[in-house]
Design a protein around this motif. Structure first.
Motif, short mmCIF file in Angstrom:
data_model
loop_
_atom_site.label_atom_id
_atom_site.label_comp_id
_atom_site.label_asym_id
_atom_site.label_seq_id
_atom_site.Cartn_x
_atom_site.Cartn_y
_atom_site.Cartn_z
N SER A 155 0.83 -1.21 0.00
CA SER A 155 0.00 0.00 0.00
C SER A 155 0.86 1.25 0.00
N GLY A 156 0.30 2.34 -0.51
CA GLY A 156 1.05 3.60 -0.52
C GLY A 156 1.06 4.31 0.81
N ASP A 157 0.27 3.83 1.76
CA ASP A 157 0.22 4.41 3.10
C ASP A 157 0.60 3.34 4.12
N PRO A 158 1.02 3.72 5.32
CA PRO A 158 1.50 2.72 6.28
C PRO A 158 0.41 1.82 6.86
N ASP A 159 -0.84 2.25 6.78
CA ASP A 159 -1.92 1.46 7.40
C ASP A 159 -2.63 0.54 6.41
N GLY A 160 -2.24 0.58 5.15
CA GLY A 160 -2.83 -0.33 4.17
C GLY A 160 -4.19 0.08 3.67
N GLN A 161 -4.56 1.36 3.88
CA GLN A 161 -5.90 1.79 3.47
C GLN A 161 -6.01 1.97 1.96
N GLU A 162 -4.92 2.31 1.31
CA GLU A 162 -4.95 2.40 -0.14
C GLU A 162 -5.23 1.03 -0.77
N ILE A 163 -4.62 0.00 -0.24
CA ILE A 163 -4.84 -1.33 -0.80
C ILE A 163 -6.27 -1.78 -0.53
N LEU A 164 -6.86 -1.33 0.62
CA LEU A 164 -8.26 -1.63 0.89
C LEU A 164 -9.16 -0.95 -0.14
N ALA A 165 -8.83 0.28 -0.51
CA ALA A 165 -9.63 1.01 -1.50
C ALA A 165 -9.56 0.32 -2.86
N ILE A 166 -8.38 -0.16 -3.22
CA ILE A 166 -8.23 -0.86 -4.51
C ILE A 166 -9.04 -2.15 -4.49
N LEU A 167 -8.96 -2.90 -3.40
CA LEU A 167 -9.69 -4.16 -3.30
C LEU A 167 -11.20 -3.93 -3.39
N GLU A 168 -11.69 -2.90 -2.70
CA GLU A 168 -13.12 -2.61 -2.77
C GLU A 168 -13.54 -2.21 -4.19
N GLU A 169 -12.74 -1.38 -4.86
CA GLU A 169 -13.08 -0.94 -6.21
C GLU A 169 -13.08 -2.12 -7.18
N VAL A 170 -12.15 -3.02 -7.03
CA VAL A 170 -12.09 -4.21 -7.90
C VAL A 170 -13.36 -5.05 -7.73
N LEU A 171 -13.79 -5.25 -6.49
CA LEU A 171 -14.96 -6.08 -6.23
C LEU A 171 -16.27 -5.36 -6.55
N SER A 172 -16.23 -4.07 -6.83
CA SER A 172 -17.42 -3.32 -7.20
C SER A 172 -17.65 -3.33 -8.71
N ALA A 173 -16.69 -3.81 -9.44
CA ALA A 173 -16.83 -3.90 -10.90
C ALA A 173 -17.60 -5.16 -11.26
N GLY A 174 -17.93 -5.28 -12.54
CA GLY A 174 -18.56 -6.51 -12.99
C GLY A 174 -17.59 -7.69 -12.89
N TYR A 175 -18.13 -8.90 -13.00
CA TYR A 175 -17.30 -10.10 -12.86
C TYR A 175 -17.57 -11.06 -14.02
N VAL A 176 -16.72 -12.07 -14.13
CA VAL A 176 -16.89 -13.13 -15.12
C VAL A 176 -16.80 -14.48 -14.43
N HIS A 177 -17.47 -15.46 -15.01
CA HIS A 177 -17.42 -16.83 -14.51
C HIS A 177 -16.57 -17.63 -15.50
N VAL A 178 -15.41 -18.11 -15.08
CA VAL A 178 -14.50 -18.81 -15.98
C VAL A 178 -14.36 -20.27 -15.59
N ASP A 179 -14.06 -21.10 -16.59
CA ASP A 179 -13.84 -22.54 -16.39
C ASP A 179 -14.99 -23.21 -15.65
N ALA A 180 -16.19 -22.82 -15.98
CA ALA A 180 -17.36 -23.37 -15.30
C ALA A 180 -17.41 -24.89 -15.45
N GLY A 181 -17.71 -25.58 -14.36
CA GLY A 181 -17.84 -27.03 -14.37
C GLY A 181 -16.55 -27.80 -14.35
N THR A 182 -15.41 -27.11 -14.18
CA THR A 182 -14.10 -27.77 -14.10
C THR A 182 -13.50 -27.57 -12.71
N PRO A 183 -12.42 -28.27 -12.41
CA PRO A 183 -11.78 -28.03 -11.10
C PRO A 183 -11.26 -26.61 -10.95
N GLN A 184 -11.10 -25.86 -12.06
CA GLN A 184 -10.61 -24.48 -11.99
C GLN A 184 -11.76 -23.47 -12.01
#
Length: 261
Positions: A170-199
């Motif tokens: 993170s760019g800050d000592p408390d890791g809040q920037e990385i928390l913001a990135i993680l939240e923004e990533v999970l707020s975007a649309g998603y895809v389902h890959v390798d459906a029905g396989t072990p992956q």
């Protein structure tokens, strides 16, 4: 009885001729047999003696160089069979965190509706979002886990504590920037890959599996919420989205949160 003088020479000559003829016949007979005997002797002397191998020339049994088989002759049973070709290594499933971009394949469906997620996936997604919004990076610790089931946080091995590692990213000592990135990533649309396989995986953001040069204007706006325009240009040269992404299995295991190629 007196013979005329002229008759003596005639009888003598006849006798001499007869004697000479006999001698010639005997001489000729001798010549006919003698040269034949001498020639046979010469031929016997000139013929080379039969070759007898010396002690130095004796080869051990089986040491003779074998002649090659005629062209097209299958190998004999005595020849060792050719070793089997090495089987190709089975593909590893360790690449599930790598970009999945196939320009030739139809793009996967981009989904925004979290209600379509399996319940375990939806629950893990919500727990991560909740921890990010709290501003306390320690809230991620129980979700990351430990041991073999620990969430992968880097494409390389990490040493030490997982939360300490995230703070270091993170760019800050408390890791809040990385928390913001993680939240923004999970707020975007998603895809389902390798459906029905072990992956089988649900991956955020959907750019993970889409060619960047095929994004429409709306999708580029969504991308710029996560990366800069300069990052976007660099990624286009690489050919795929390589910033942070999240993968969750259908069973609700948070498998990775990584960046890079």
């Amino acid at each position: 009885m007196n013979f005329p003088v002229s008759g003596k020479p005639k009888g003598l000559v006849l006798y001499i001729r007869l004697a000479a003829c006999c001698a010639a016949v005997a001489f000729t007979t001798c010549l006919a047999s003698s040269p034949a005997h001498a020639l046979s002797e010469i031929k016997r002397e000139e013929l080379p003696a039969p070759a007898t191998p010396s002690d130095d020339d004796v080869s051990p049994p089986g040491s003779a160089i074998p002649m090659p088989d005629p062209v097209g002759t299958p190998p004999s049973a005595s020849q060792p069979a050719a070793p089997d070709a090495a089987e190709p290594d089975s593909p590893s499933d360790g690449g599930s965190n790598r970009p999945r971009v196939d320009p030739e394949a139809p793009p996967p469906e981009v989904v925004y509706d979290l209600g379509k997620l399996p319940e375990p996936v939806r629950r893990m997604h919500d727990l991560i979002i909740e921890a990010c919004k709290s501003g306390d990076i320690e809230k991620l610790r129980p979700l990351i886990g430990k041991g073999d089931s620990m969430t992968q946080l880097s494409l390389a091995d990490i040493e030490g504590d997982a939360i300490t590692f995230l703070k270091g990213m993170s760019g800050d000592p408390d890791g809040q920037e990385i928390l913001a990135i993680l939240e923004e990533v999970l707020s975007a649309g998603y895809v389902h890959v390798d459906a029905g396989t072990p992956q089988d995986l649900y991956v955020w953001p959907y750019f993970f599996a889409l060619p960047l040069d095929k994004l429409d204007s709306k999708q580029r706006v969504e991308l710029f919420k996560i990366v800069t325009a300069g990052d976007f240009d660099d990624m286009k040269q690489f050919g795929a989205y390589i910033f942070y992404r999240v993968g969750i299995t259908p069973a609700g295991q948070w498998t990775f949160f990584v960046a890079g190629d």
